[in-house]
Write an enzyme that holds these catalytic residues in place. Structure first.
Site, PDB file in Angstrom:
ATOM      1  N   PHE A  24       0.755  -1.309  -0.117  1.00  0.00           N
ATOM      2  CA  PHE A  24       0.097  -0.020   0.124  1.00  0.00           C
ATOM      3  C   PHE A  24       0.812   1.311   0.000  1.00  0.00           C
ATOM      4  O   PHE A  24       0.340   2.377   0.458  1.00  0.00           O
ATOM      5  CB  PHE A  24      -1.029   0.247   1.221  1.00  0.00           C
ATOM      6  CG  PHE A  24      -1.855  -1.245   1.273  1.00  0.00           C
ATOM      7  CD1 PHE A  24      -2.506  -1.892   0.331  1.00  0.00           C
ATOM      8  CD2 PHE A  24      -1.700  -2.139   2.522  1.00  0.00           C
ATOM      9  CE1 PHE A  24      -3.121  -3.151   0.521  1.00  0.00           C
ATOM     10  CE2 PHE A  24      -2.245  -3.199   2.642  1.00  0.00           C
ATOM     11  CZ  PHE A  24      -3.009  -3.733   1.672  1.00  0.00           C
ATOM     12  N   THR A  39      -1.106  -8.128  -5.163  1.00  0.00           N
ATOM     13  CA  THR A  39      -1.939  -7.652  -6.170  1.00  0.00           C
ATOM     14  C   THR A  39      -2.184  -8.610  -7.248  1.00  0.00           C
ATOM     15  O   THR A  39      -3.357  -8.695  -7.930  1.00  0.00           O
ATOM     16  CB  THR A  39      -1.190  -6.716  -6.640  1.00  0.00           C
ATOM     17  OG1 THR A  39       0.039  -7.016  -7.043  1.00  0.00           O
ATOM     18  CG2 THR A  39      -1.244  -5.467  -5.748  1.00  0.00           C
ATOM     19  N   GLN A  79      -8.798  -6.197  -6.445  1.00  0.00           N
ATOM     20  CA  GLN A  79      -8.211  -4.962  -6.251  1.00  0.00           C
ATOM     21  C   GLN A  79      -9.108  -3.698  -6.050  1.00  0.00           C
ATOM     22  O   GLN A  79      -8.884  -2.828  -5.073  1.00  0.00           O
ATOM     23  CB  GLN A  79      -7.303  -4.813  -7.451  1.00  0.00           C
ATOM     24  CG  GLN A  79      -5.889  -5.273  -7.479  1.00  0.00           C
ATOM     25  CD  GLN A  79      -5.069  -4.858  -6.474  1.00  0.00           C
ATOM     26  OE1 GLN A  79      -5.008  -5.147  -5.435  1.00  0.00           O
ATOM     27  NE2 GLN A  79      -4.193  -3.947  -7.148  1.00  0.00           N
ATOM     28  N   GLY A 125      -3.169   0.616 -14.595  1.00  0.00           N
ATOM     29  CA  GLY A 125      -3.157  -0.174 -13.440  1.00  0.00           C
ATOM     30  C   GLY A 125      -4.323   0.048 -12.455  1.00  0.00           C
ATOM     31  O   GLY A 125      -4.951   1.101 -13.041  1.00  0.00           O
ATOM     32  N   GLY A 159      -4.386  -0.762  -8.920  1.00  0.00           N
ATOM     33  CA  GLY A 159      -4.143  -0.865  -7.558  1.00  0.00           C
ATOM     34  C   GLY A 159      -4.672   0.184  -6.896  1.00  0.00           C
ATOM     35  O   GLY A 159      -5.081   0.086  -5.443  1.00  0.00           O
ATOM     36  N   GLU A 160      -4.909   1.413  -7.193  1.00  0.00           N
ATOM     37  CA  GLU A 160      -5.041   2.472  -6.512  1.00  0.00           C
ATOM     38  C   GLU A 160      -6.572   3.137  -6.614  1.00  0.00           C
ATOM     39  O   GLU A 160      -6.960   3.532  -5.643  1.00  0.00           O
ATOM     40  CB  GLU A 160      -4.141   3.630  -6.526  1.00  0.00           C
ATOM     41  CG  GLU A 160      -2.999   2.912  -5.900  1.00  0.00           C
ATOM     42  CD  GLU A 160      -1.548   3.586  -6.410  1.00  0.00           C
ATOM     43  OE1 GLU A 160      -1.038   4.447  -5.345  1.00  0.00           O
ATOM     44  OE2 GLU A 160      -0.967   3.176  -7.311  1.00  0.00           O
TER      45      GLU A 160
END
Lengths: 754, 325
Positions: A244, A473, A640, A704, A706-707
């Protein structure tokens, strides 16, 4: 390339190893001659160490050494991002007696066992010359400063229309103005796996098992702090139990452990305690954000002003770019100004935390948009669509791919937004007030240089390897999926390798970059390996394809075909006596970077209830629609997004590090008092993907993910709380006492309770 | 953790023979192991109780008996407990986590130490941990702390949910030391901190809780435990209320009320009970009675909201039991 596997829900290729406990995390490594380190940390936040008594610890059974500023190990300064690495803190520990934050490293005890080291550590006494720390906005403001730059741009960005002299003039000229200030505390990442390092020296060479999001940057940084050549260091981290962002930098306990191992001639392992995770490995800064929106009565924005104050430590500058990454670009406004000020506190170094800039910035911006919509009596979605930006404000470049309006529309339909009553407090279910809220989601798409090796092997398998990382992830599985489709092989035939600095270099897994950066290199390396394979089989007499022309022979579905013959590559490699054929290829972004803007977008919705008597907020359901380009693994992608949402629930309702103003000590530095969401706090989460490939961004079209999942959630929750209760809470987390008394209680009862 | 010796006696007589004045008992270990790791507790000797016979859950005409070694999880789902005293079941099921409930004993639950962060951090002063060292909670972070029963020495909240339910039900604990036994109401068993916050209860050195006795209260079938907390699971209360209500038509015949999360001990509220008894079953009655709960409350910087919230908690529990919702 086929797309047999891409976009399907795939089980993790490393799943079985993980659930059976066979996945070896850095803290799990055991070896002969292993000793254990336990960190000593300061119990004041500012001042200097006068004296330390280590005699009791040194006499303890099993203790090998006690290192302190009075018996230090030599370490050098860390490298920052301009030097290709990213030290969480630049100054190495134990080189002087200065204290800049509570819980700073002041020593390392090394013993034969962890218990002995911990036991001895408890016997060390330290005397300080103590100063009053800076640990509040009030005391911090006198040292506030403007950062030199924010994400490569000026600390203040002004995008003003012709004839408009300042953003304040644009606000003054706006018929409707919304001006609100949003606050949030320091947040800590708290991954399940604590940071851990195991350092093993063989002569001058260091092999280090280190919990990191970037084995390559970690190697460079470790070498710098240890004062040795980069080539002498190998960093291994095949599994990460969550990062993270807090494992995206090198933190000093790691080289300190390696230095102790070198001095003692022993392998040494140090695992951080949960309490140490609060002071030694970063956090998201605290923020005060002021949002001023100016609009026409029809909702057209003519001024967006977003001013951010964020905290930093006294030892390293870190900018939580909450306005530059959000209000600067999300909406088409004729006038935009974003600015940033930094306020130093006596805390450990702040760092990237899931969706840096965007998570806090979107909290403020998307709450302000909701407040403006309420003021204008316009539906919040309509207001957003009206101000949707077609080009990147101030640069006038289009996005490579943007489907945000579709996210709003699909989300509204799936969620049932039309059932929302815009009147706050209108929906009741017994003693529960029910509300709906939404917010946009936003995160930039990053891509950087990455290299991959593809190795076709005589046993019919193919190795796909890169010095990338899997933080939980799903990178292992991404390598397998994209490797399988690129080589036209079943996933079971792919042998992924990662988490090793000796492999071809890839970027740190942070900023949602890994899939975007690594997959183009997989595709290139696969094509290259196929070409090499064909060259070999044409030239070797033992090959069934010997002497054929290159254009007559093709690679298809794991086989070589030509001249009426077909043979799988493994058997041909075996026939020609080669164990393998391999290719390493690099891929990097090109000139598209100048022509386009790259972002992922989304829309997030929630329904929640607030008890009208006692004020607890409980979520009922969440819908999330994400525009993230090509989905590589549907199952992991959903996970995710859900993971980001759970983070957002924590940010809005539960989490927050309580810094004591007087002492600079965190009052809740443990898992009983720092609350992260439990399963009971997470309702059913519905995730949809737009799934339109962004092939301008990279050949696979994948950005991406992940966030972005966290970015809209906090505001969606705060907005739903308003819809349920009529209360605007602009100060996270939203605790019951910030909602009570609810204005909707019967007045007589409210009076009675006062 | 400091070095200690370990014994596992097989009789209560043996276990309660005070070999060392600072020895500690261990049953489930869910409090003491934590605190030993943190060096908050440093007993030179640990006496394991798990081989002792202090078990069994039985209903008799006198009421309920629970052996002190029964697990929280087993007690919570025991049919007699769930049927006759829902407030006990609910208080247990809202405590801790499933994993902890599976380990923790009922007797140990009543003796769990406070979650005050200063008590648990040996780098800070704490009068409960080190008498006379001071109380940083009073001027520090005190959102989770008590507003009732506090003193200038200590404002730590009693953490047990079960104890709140048991105090409301006027339960007693049977104590044994050597051959001598005594029975104390749980309310009397717990001590206010005053100037001696390290003395939390009436246990003498070496003395054990062997069982819990809950008086028979047929109308406790209408009882509940309402726990208000930031997080839905695995979290201590901000405020809680254990309430039983005896209703006759639209009149309240009798009641039991105790609150948690607000007191330095589980806080029984006989005055609230009296204010409810014989009154009409109305919201106005509940509001007026709940007000009495906070008489003498002393708020701190971060926990003043509990004065309001605990009244709301009581009212909400009464609304539920009274069927007014």
């Amino acid at each position: 390339m086929t797309t047999k596997n891409i976009g399907k829900p795939q089980d993790r290729v490393d799943g079985k190893l993980k659930v059976t406990g066979r996945a070896m995390y850095p803290g799990d490594r055991r070896m002969e001659n292993l000793a254990y380190g336990y960190l000593l940390t300061s119990t004041v936040a500012k001042g200097s160490i006068r004296a330390m008594d280590t005699s009791g610890a040194e006499r303890t059974r099993g203790v090998l050494a006690v290192y302190t500023p009075f018996n230090p190990l030599k370490l050098y300064r860390g490298l920052d991002s301009s030097e290709g690495a990213n030290s969480g803190e630049i100054q190495p520990p134990l080189q002087d007696a200065r204290i800049l934050n509570y819980g700073q490293i002041i020593g390392l005890v090394v013993a034969e066992s962890f218990e002995q080291a911990r036991d001895a550590a408890a016997l060390v006494t330290t005397q300080y010359d103590e100063d009053n720390p800076v640990a509040s906005w009030e005391t911090g403001m006198e040292n506030a400063f403007t950062p030199e730059a924010v994400g490569g741009e000026s600390a203040t960005i002004k995008i003003l229309s012709e004839g408009v002299s300042s953003i304040d003039d644009a606000i003054k000229d706006s018929p409707v103005v919304l001006d609100a200030t949003y606050r949030e505390p320091i947040y800590h990442h708290n991954p399940m796996e604590p940071h851990a390092t195991t350092a093993v020296w063989q002569g001058d060479r260091l092999t280090i098992y280190d919990a990191t999001q970037g084995v390559v940057a970690q190697r460079l940084d470790l070498a710098a702090v240890l004062g040795i050549d980069e080539d002498m260091v190998r960093v291994l981290c095949p599994f990460v139990g969550g990062g993270f962002g807090c494992k995206g930098s090198m933190w000093m306990f790691s080289p300190l452990t390696a230095a102790a191992a070198r001095a003692l001639g022993r392998s040494v392992k140090t695992i951080l305690t949960r309490e140490q995770m609060f002071t030694l490995v970063g956090h998201r800064p605290a923020l005060i954000q002021r949002l001023t929106l100016g609009a026409k009565p029809d909702g057209t924005l003519q001024a967006v002003k977003h001013d951010v104050r964020s905290t930093v430590s006294f030892s390293k500058v870190f900018v939580e770019a909450a306005a530059h990454r959000t209000s600067r670009l999300l909406y088409k406004s004729t006038n935009i100004q974003v600015s940033q000020t930094l306020v130093p506190w006596n805390v450990g170094g702040p760092t990237f935390m899931r969706a840096p800039g965007c998570a806090p910035g979107m909290f403020a911006l998307e709450c302000a948009m909701d407040e403006l919509a309420a003021k204008l009596r316009i539906d919040p979605i309509e207001l957003r669509i009206k101000n949707n930006a077609e080009v990147f404000p101030g640069k006038n470049v289009p996005w490579s791919s943007k489907n945000l309006v579709e996210c709003y529309q699909l989300g509204a339909q799936k969620f049932g937004w039309s059932k929302r009553n815009p009147e706050p407090g209108a929906i009741r279910d017994g003693d529960w007030l029910v509300g709906m809220g939404m917010a946009s989601a936003l995160y930039p798409a990053h891509r950087s240089q990455a290299s991959v090796k593809v190795r076709l092997q005589a046993d019919g398998t193919a190795e796909v390897s890169s010095a990338t990382q899997d933080l939980g992830t799903g990178t292992w599985t991404v390598l397998a999926i994209v490797g399988a489709d690129s080589l036209e092989l079943p996933i079971e035939k792919i042998r992924p390798e990662l988490g090793d600095s000796a492999l071809p270099h890839a970027p740190t897994s942070g900023g949602s970059t890994s899939v975007a950066s690594v997959t183009p290199a997989i595709q290139r390396a696969a094509e290259s390996a196929k070409r090499k394979l064909i060259q070999f089989v044409l030239r070797d007499k033992r090959s069934p394809f010997f002497g054929m022309r290159a254009e007559d022979v093709v690679y298809r579905d794991g086989k070589i075909e030509g001249g009426g013959k077909s043979a799988d590559f493994g058997s041909v490699l075996t026939a020609i006596g080669r164990g393998a054929v391999e290719a390493v290829e690099m891929a990097e972004p090109g000139e598209e970077e100048q022509k386009y803007a790259f972002h992922s977008f989304g829309a997030q919705f929630c329904e929640l209830r607030v008890n009208r008597w006692t004020g607890e907020v409980r979520l009922q359901r969440i819908t999330s629609v994400m525009d993230i380009g090509t989905v590589v693994n549907l199952k992991a992608a959903r996970s995710q997004i859900i993971g980001g949402i759970v983070f957002g629930i924590g940010m809005a309702l539960l989490e927050g590090s309580v810094l004591e103003e007087k002492t600079g000590r965190y009052g809740n530095a443990n898992f009983a008092d720092y609350l992260v969401a439990t399963n009971a706090d997470v309702p059913y989460v519905d995730v949809y993907f737009i799934d339109k490939p962004d092939t301008i961004f990279n050949p696979l079209g994948a950005r991406g993910i992940g966030e972005i999942g966290i970015t809209g959630m906090p505001a969606a929750i705060a907005n739903a709380v308003y819809n349920a209760t009529g209360n605007r809470v602009r100060d996270f987390p939203i605790l019951p006492e910030k909602l009570l008394p609810l204005g909707l209680n019967q007045p007589a009862i409210s009076m009675a309770l006062r | 953790m400091r070095p200690f010796t370990y014994e596992s006696p097989s009789s209560v007589l043996e276990a309660t023979n005070p070999g060392h004045p600072d020895s500690a008992f261990i049953a489930g270990g869910t409090t003491i192991v934590d605190l030993m790791k943190l060096e908050v507790m440093k007993p030179p000797k640990v006496v394991d109780l798990n081989a002792l016979p202090m078990r069994g859950i039985e209903m008799s005409p006198d009421g309920l008996r629970i052996g002190a070694l029964e697990k929280m999880s087993d007690t919570a789902v025991h049919p007699e407990v769930a049927a006759n005293y829902p407030v006990i079941s609910e208080a247990l099921l809202k405590s801790a986590s499933a994993q902890i409930r599976n380990m923790a004993s009922i007797g140990g639950n009543l003796l769990q130490r406070t979650r005050c962060g200063y008590f648990r951090d040996v780098n800070t002063p704490c009068n409960k941990r080190e008498p006379g060292s001071g109380c940083p909670a009073i001027g520090g972070e005190n959102r989770m702390h008590a507003i009732l029963g506090t003193s200038s020495s200590c404002v730590a909240t009693h953490a047990s949910d079960l104890a709140v339910a048991l105090v409301a039900l006027e339960a007693s604990v049977r104590l044994q030391s050597g051959a001598s036994e005594r029975l104390l109401t749980l309310d009397d068993f717990y001590l206010l901190p005053d100037g001696t916050p390290h003395q939390e209860n009436q246990l003498l050195p070496g003395e054990l809780i062997t069982e819990i006795r809950v008086p028979r209260l047929p109308w406790a079938t209408r009882s509940t435990y309402l726990k208000i907390r930031d997080r839905e699971s695995y979290e201590f209360s901000l405020t809680s209320a254990a309430v039983a209500l005896d209703v006759n038509g639209d009149q309240i015949r009798d009641a039991r009320v105790a609150v948690g999360g607000v007191g330095t001990k589980p806080w029984n509220l006989p005055e609230v009970r009296e204010a409810l008894t014989g009154k009409p079953l109305t919201l106005e009655t509940f509001v007026a009675a709940a007000k009495l709960a906070v008489a003498g409350a002393v708020p701190l910087k971060h926990n003043a909201f509990k004065i309001d919230l605990v009244q709301r908690t009581i009212i909400r529990a009464l609304i539920k039991l009274g069927g007014l919702a």
